[in-house]
Scaffold this active site. Structure first.
Site, PDB file in Angstrom:
ATOM      1  N   ASP A 165       0.849  -1.195   0.000  1.00  0.00           N
ATOM      2  CA  ASP A 165       0.000   0.000   0.000  1.00  0.00           C
ATOM      3  C   ASP A 165       0.884   1.245   0.000  1.00  0.00           C
ATOM      4  OD1 ASP A 165      -1.948   1.906   0.395  1.00  0.00           O
ATOM      5  OD2 ASP A 165      -2.139   1.516   2.550  1.00  0.00           O
TER       6      ASP A 165
ATOM      7  N   ASP B 227      -4.693 -10.417 -15.889  1.00  0.00           N
ATOM      8  CA  ASP B 227      -5.767 -11.387 -15.701  1.00  0.00           C
ATOM      9  C   ASP B 227      -6.896 -11.050 -16.678  1.00  0.00           C
ATOM     10  OD1 ASP B 227      -7.268 -13.443 -14.230  1.00  0.00           O
ATOM     11  OD2 ASP B 227      -5.958 -12.929 -12.556  1.00  0.00           O
TER      12      ASP B 227
ATOM     13  N   ASP C 268      -8.987 -16.443 -16.654  1.00  0.00           N
ATOM     14  CA  ASP C 268      -9.716 -16.905 -15.480  1.00  0.00           C
ATOM     15  C   ASP C 268     -10.854 -17.858 -15.847  1.00  0.00           C
ATOM     16  OD1 ASP C 268     -10.270 -16.391 -12.535  1.00  0.00           O
ATOM     17  OD2 ASP C 268     -12.215 -15.900 -13.386  1.00  0.00           O
TER      18      ASP C 268
ATOM     19  N   GLU D 153      -6.698 -21.013 -16.875  1.00  0.00           N
ATOM     20  CA  GLU D 153      -7.087 -21.719 -15.654  1.00  0.00           C
ATOM     21  C   GLU D 153      -8.156 -22.728 -16.056  1.00  0.00           C
ATOM     22  OE1 GLU D 153      -8.843 -20.761 -11.219  1.00  0.00           O
ATOM     23  OE2 GLU D 153      -9.665 -19.761 -12.951  1.00  0.00           O
TER      24      GLU D 153
ATOM     25  N   HIS E 138      -3.798 -17.287  -5.076  1.00  0.00           N
ATOM     26  CA  HIS E 138      -4.719 -16.484  -4.241  1.00  0.00           C
ATOM     27  C   HIS E 138      -6.008 -17.219  -3.895  1.00  0.00           C
ATOM     28  CE1 HIS E 138      -6.201 -16.259  -8.262  1.00  0.00           C
ATOM     29  NE2 HIS E 138      -7.298 -15.657  -7.850  1.00  0.00           N
ATOM     30  N   ASP E 139      -6.205 -18.415  -4.420  1.00  0.00           N
ATOM     31  CA  ASP E 139      -7.441 -19.172  -4.164  1.00  0.00           C
ATOM     32  C   ASP E 139      -7.222 -20.351  -3.239  1.00  0.00           C
ATOM     33  OD1 ASP E 139      -8.990 -17.656  -5.902  1.00  0.00           O
ATOM     34  OD2 ASP E 139      -8.636 -18.988  -7.607  1.00  0.00           O
TER      35      ASP E 139
HETATM   36  O1  TEU Z   1     -11.217 -19.216  -9.860  1.00  0.00           O
HETATM   37  C1  TEU Z   1     -11.963 -20.176 -10.566  1.00  0.00           C
HETATM   38  C2  TEU Z   1     -12.315 -21.370  -9.811  1.00  0.00           C
HETATM   39  O2  TEU Z   1     -12.448 -22.419 -10.386  1.00  0.00           O
HETATM   40  C3  TEU Z   1     -12.661 -21.210  -8.345  1.00  0.00           C
HETATM   41  O3  TEU Z   1     -13.909 -21.791  -8.170  1.00  0.00           O
HETATM   42  C4  TEU Z   1     -11.715 -21.896  -7.469  1.00  0.00           C
HETATM   43  O4  TEU Z   1     -11.865 -23.278  -7.643  1.00  0.00           O
HETATM   44  C5  TEU Z   1     -12.050 -21.522  -6.057  1.00  0.00           C
HETATM   45  O5  TEU Z   1     -11.831 -20.145  -5.910  1.00  0.00           O
HETATM   46  C6  TEU Z   1     -11.185 -22.276  -5.074  1.00  0.00           C
HETATM   47  O6  TEU Z   1     -11.633 -22.043  -3.776  1.00  0.00           O
HETATM   48  C7  TEU Z   1     -11.077 -17.994 -10.484  1.00  0.00           C
HETATM   49  C8  TEU Z   1     -10.255 -17.023  -9.663  1.00  0.00           C
HETATM   50  O7  TEU Z   1      -8.952 -17.521  -9.514  1.00  0.00           O
HETATM   51  C9  TEU Z   1     -10.939 -16.760  -8.366  1.00  0.00           C
HETATM   52  O8  TEU Z   1     -10.206 -15.919  -7.532  1.00  0.00           O
HETATM   53  C10 TEU Z   1     -12.272 -16.134  -8.687  1.00  0.00           C
HETATM   54  O9  TEU Z   1     -13.002 -15.967  -7.493  1.00  0.00           O
HETATM   55  C11 TEU Z   1     -13.082 -16.985  -9.654  1.00  0.00           C
HETATM   56  O10 TEU Z   1     -12.321 -17.401 -10.770  1.00  0.00           O
HETATM   57  C12 TEU Z   1     -14.210 -16.181 -10.204  1.00  0.00           C
HETATM   58  O11 TEU Z   1     -13.706 -15.194 -11.045  1.00  0.00           O
HETATM   59 CA    CA Z   2      -3.554   2.109  -1.225  1.00  0.00          CA
END
Ligand code: TEU
Ligand code: CA
Length: 557
Positions: A21, A98, A200, A255, A327-328
């Site tokens: 930040d 992305d 995505d 993805e 991040h997921d």
């Molecule tokens: O994720 C796609 C996806 O298949 C998700 O359902 C994933 O399996 C889940 O987040 C796991 O817990 C992508 C992005 O990487 C994710 O951050 C987004 O939330 C999602 O698409 C919707 O755009």
């Molecule tokens: Ca900021």
């Protein structure tokens, strides 16, 4: 296919909200990233994948885009974004953006128009259906973030499909106009000089005609079999490739959740002109039970068999992405390694060794390179992620699981594990912000942070630095053929990469105890030299035992 830059790249994934930040509002931003480019240079990565920075009401942290051609106010402006691109390029780091085109935000102008009337020219940009004659929903599909995949819209008395959140309506790829809009938006960014797209949820863009009911419950939700790798997916990707992507020196990574090997090859096969590499999800289902986010014990042979299937299956036919965190998903060291003070560093290095010695393009998710771990917040109020919050409230309502049980699943699988801010130093808020961070910092930041990692020659950071350098020096890591040994072994992952007369021997101990290591009988490895290891090791003789989480790489010329 030879000599493609994206095969040799090491890609660093930035989740902008949590990276740095610059203005004290508690939210990471583009200027913050610019201020840390020197750090990326020191690490040695050659490409950045930037998670969405477009205009968005942030129901899913930027994965719900309201304007595809502008930057979110929280992150900065298009001008600052141009500066970021320029600065990255000046430092020989490429930028991959992305591309979120399975769905948009419901606040996107396209959707505003689409929902306004049945005959609006953009009506078919989204997937609208009436209720069934008995008044029930158009089908039984469930959204990935919980609840039905249909939302009623009273203006036209129809439902729209959303495979993710209610505020993320799915785009209708059957509309040629929509596809052209997407192509023109991609050109907009490519013409600015970006180096590619991470696509995505791209395997979901084609839905089976008639949108039939799905079979029972599944991961991620009922109906999955009718939209994961749907009937026109390859056609749509081929069209994007020939009409747009092939005109640029860019890379694409798709993805593709839960696809099979054949489709993996079709997506990434060099002669197919679809995408350059796949980012597959198979490993992520391994520790999940039948019920959503149910914790399941896993054994190393399962883990290895998934990796080996894709290593062998794509060899010479397609191209893989290599990742252990993003991040997921939870932090790799907590999920596959051991995040106790005793083994955190060594097991983070062991996992990194694997991720940089398999065939494919390695990805590093911010913080992985200093061994950041999962977090355990006690209260649901400390969590921000829509998936976590929906999961919590749905389960709370049904009373099927205790609160402890629900929180245990969140601690294990929750996406915020990897979204807590980057830990830069031991000052307040880990040096991430001078204000109040949008999500709490992991309390372990005083001991796990970048400053500490930079000052210690044996840190996880310096080990990653060596791995990245090693990939640049050893072509065998790009092109070498993969073979694996002892696939049933519960503790060791042993494999080789072979290129002409060279053999690279890799052995990884996934356990917290010492294990005997025998050289596979068909390999002659005399004269091998140590390339890298996470313990002290003899330069010219392969050890007969591996210590807890030990990783060794030896090269026979
Ligand atoms: O994720 C796609 C996806 O298949 C998700 O359902 C994933 O399996 C889940 O987040 C796991 O817990 C992508 C992005 O990487 C994710 O951050 C987004 O939330 C999602 O698409 C919707 O755009
Ligand atoms: Ca900021």
């Amino acid at each position: 296919m030879e000599g493609k830059w994206w095969k040799e790249a090491v890609i660093y994934q930035i989740y902008p909200r949590s990276f740095m930040d610059s203005n004290g509002d508690g939210i990471g931003d583009l200027k913050g990233i610019i201020s840390k480019i020197d750090y990326l240079v020191e690490l040695g990565v050659s490409c950045v994948w930037l998670c969405p920075v477009y205009k968005s009401p942030n129901c899913d942290n930027g994965y719900d885009i309201s304007d595809y051609r502008d930057i979110m106010d929280d992150f900065g402006t298009l001008e600052i974004w141009e500066e970021l691109l320029h600065e990255l390029h000046k430092h020989n780091i490429r930028l991959v953006m992305d591309l979120v085109v399975n769905h948009s935000s419901d606040e996107n102008q396209w959707f505003v128009e689409s929902r306004s009337s049945l005959d609006n020219p953009k009506r078919d940009y989204y997937i609208w259906r009436s209720a069934k004659p008995d008044g029930s929903l158009p089908n039984n599909w469930m959204a990935c973030f919980g609840g039905p995949a249909w939302e009623y819209d009273k203006t036209t008395d129809q439902y729209y499909l959303h495979l993710f959140a209610i505020k993320q309506p799915d785009l209708n790829w059957e509309s040629q106009h929509l596809r052209e809009e997407i192509q023109s938006m991609m050109k907009f960014w490519l013409d600015k000089g970006i180096d590619g797209f991470r696509m995505d949820a791209i395997s979901y863009i084609s839905k089976v005609a008639g949108l039939p009911d799905g079979k029972g419950k599944g991961e991620p939700g009922t109906g999955f079999e009718h939209y994961a790798q749907g009937p026109h997916i390859h056609e749509y990707l081929h069209e994007l490739n020939t009409k747009v992507l092939s005109n640029y020196d860019c890379m694409t990574v798709g993805e593709v959740s839960y696809v099979d090997l054949k489709d993996g090859i079709d997506f990434s096969g060099p002669d197919r002109q679809e995408i350059n590499m796949i980012y597959m999800y198979d490993l992520l289902g391994m520790d999940k039970g039948e019920k959503r986010w149910q914790i399941r014990d896993w054994k190393l042979p399962e883990f290895k068999s998934i990796i080996c299937k894709w290593q062998k299956g794509l060899s010479g036919k397609g191209w893989n992405s290599l990742y252990i965190s993003n991040h997921d998903i939870p932090r790799a060291v907590s999920r596959y390694g051991n995040d106790s003070p005793e083994y955190r560093i060594v097991s983070a290095k062991m996992l990194a060794t694997m991720n940089h010695t398999l065939q494919g393009t390695p990805y590093i998710y911010q913080g992985e390179e200093i061994g950041m771990t999962n977090v355990k917040f006690d209260s649901i109020d400390d969590y921000d992620d829509i998936e976590i919050r929906n999961f919590y409230y749905e389960n709370e309502e049904t009373h099927e699981r205790t609160r402890e049980d629900i929180m245990a699943s969140i601690h294990h699988f929750g996406r915020d594990n990897s979204r807590t801010p980057m830990q830069w130093d031991s000052s307040p808020n880990a040096g991430f912000t001078t204000g109040k961070p949008w999500i709490k910092i992991n309390p372990n930041y005083q001991s796990i942070n970048v400053a500490e990692s930079l000052s210690d020659p044996n840190s996880v950071f310096h080990y990653y630095q060596k791995l990245i350098k090693m990939r640049k020096e050893l072509p065998i890591l790009i092109d070498g053929h993969f073979d694996s040994y002892y696939e049933d072994d519960l503790n060791l992952f042993v494999y080789t990469r072979t290129l002409e007369n060279q053999v690279l021997f890799i052995a990884l101990n996934f356990s917290n105890s010492t294990q005997n290591l025998a050289i596979p009988s068909n390999l002659s490895l005399e004269g091998s030299k140590l390339v890298i290891s996470n313990y002290e090791n003899d330069e010219s003789s392969i050890p007969k035992q591996l210590r807890p989480y030990e990783a060794i790489v030896y090269l026979k010329n």
